[in-house]
Design an enzyme around this catalytic site. Structure first.
Site, PDB file in Angstrom:
ATOM      1  N   TYR A 107      77.058  21.353 107.003  1.00  0.00           N
ATOM      2  CA  TYR A 107      75.869  21.944 107.615  1.00  0.00           C
ATOM      3  C   TYR A 107      76.054  21.842 109.126  1.00  0.00           C
ATOM      4  O   TYR A 107      75.746  20.831 109.741  1.00  0.00           O
ATOM      5  CB  TYR A 107      74.604  21.222 107.147  1.00  0.00           C
ATOM      6  CG  TYR A 107      73.336  21.717 107.820  1.00  0.00           C
ATOM      7  CD1 TYR A 107      73.112  23.077 108.006  1.00  0.00           C
ATOM      8  CD2 TYR A 107      72.375  20.817 108.272  1.00  0.00           C
ATOM      9  CE1 TYR A 107      71.960  23.525 108.630  1.00  0.00           C
ATOM     10  CE2 TYR A 107      71.212  21.261 108.886  1.00  0.00           C
ATOM     11  CZ  TYR A 107      71.015  22.610 109.064  1.00  0.00           C
ATOM     12  OH  TYR A 107      69.872  23.067 109.701  1.00  0.00           O
ATOM     13  N   ASP A 148      76.686  26.083 105.457  1.00  0.00           N
ATOM     14  CA  ASP A 148      75.954  26.836 106.482  1.00  0.00           C
ATOM     15  C   ASP A 148      76.631  26.548 107.811  1.00  0.00           C
ATOM     16  O   ASP A 148      76.482  25.459 108.354  1.00  0.00           O
ATOM     17  CB  ASP A 148      74.487  26.387 106.488  1.00  0.00           C
ATOM     18  CG  ASP A 148      73.683  27.068 107.589  1.00  0.00           C
ATOM     19  OD1 ASP A 148      74.251  27.877 108.347  1.00  0.00           O
ATOM     20  OD2 ASP A 148      72.475  26.766 107.695  1.00  0.00           O
TER      21      ASP A 148
END
Length: 259
Positions: A107, A148
């Site tokens: 992330y 992400d």
DNA sequence: ATGGTCGTTGCACGA
């Protein structure tokens, strides 16, 4: 076939019913989750164990948090950075070996704005990820780095590039930092299969952006050269962005043909 | 031109 997926769920607590429903439908072998926003003690292990998954979670509570769910083994779990540097103040990276693949669930920091300290943290973070790849013990291992990235690799991945001028997610230093990961030997599996723009993985909750098709492709599955030719299909599951209480991200699913 | 929507041990801030 090994089905691997990545999904920023924007709070696993808020999203658990949607995640359960999706798991039952898609049945991935490996699922990487970002933004669980849970402490390790609050991770819903039983919900996933019931479906045959082993889980590793690296969380901090309110923000961030990453997890790997696997039906094909979960070995050599490493949470956070595995180097001599200072511990990351935020829970953003988790490694595990699943079904013969060394998987990193990431992330990447958002960056907020080009003049923010957080933007420097983002660039530093991506550079540290590249250095971590350089220290992997066996470079012939199948490697996936997915999650992400908060970076749209090129303008095809941005609904309105002109409107994003001067913003994060599209700046040259971020794209360069992502390219340094690819230089190591990783390839964006989606881009290997599709040339078209206009296919996104994230849409702002506001202004009806999803309905209007205004998004970014920032959720990526990067695969090592050994694994890339084994990718039989790649899909951004935008159906998961529809309906009640969706995450603002859609999952990305890749099917790998394994031995 | 502005603000809009989610999430959070919330009542401001991060995305």
């Amino acid at each position: 076939m090994l089905r691997l997926a990545t999904w920023n769920v924007n709070s696993l607590k808020a999203r658990l019913p949607r995640v359960e429903e999706w798991l039952d439908e898609v049945q991935p072998d490996v699922l990487c989750l970002q933004e669980t926003k849970l402490a390790d003690t609050a991770f819903p292990h039983l919900t996933f164990q019931e479906r045959g998954y082993e889980c590793a979670h690296h969380g901090e509570g309110r923000w961030n948090g990453v997890a790997i769910l696997s039906k094909v083994g979960l070995a050599d779990v490493r949470a956070g950075w595995d180097d001599e540097g200072e511990a990351d103040p935020e829970a953003r990276i988790l490694w595990a070996t699943c079904g013969g693949i060394r998987v990193a669930c990431v992330y990447v920091p958002n960056g907020r704005s080009l003049d923010a300290d957080h933007y420097q943290y983002k660039l530093t973070w991506l550079a540290r990820l590249r250095r971590t790849l350089d220290t992997l013990e066996d470079p012939s291992t199948h490697v996936v780095v997915c999650g992400d990235f908060n970076v749209a690799p090129d303008d095809r991945d941005v609904h309105d590039p002109a409107a994003f001028a001067g913003e994060t997610h599209v700046s040259e230093p971020e794209r360069e930092a992502l390219a340094r990961l690819e230089d190591w030997g990783l390839t964006d599996v989606f881009r290997e299969h599709y040339d078209a723009g206009g296919l996104y993985s994230w849409w702002d909750y506001r202004r009806g952006d999803f309905h209007q098709g205004r998004g970014l492709r920032i959720d990526l599955v990067l695969a090592s050269a050994s694994l890339l030719p084994r990718a039989r299909s790649v899909l951004i599951d935008r159906n998961a962005r529809k309906g009640k209480q969706p995450s603002d991200h859609a999952p990305v699913i890749v099917d790998f043909e394994m031995e």
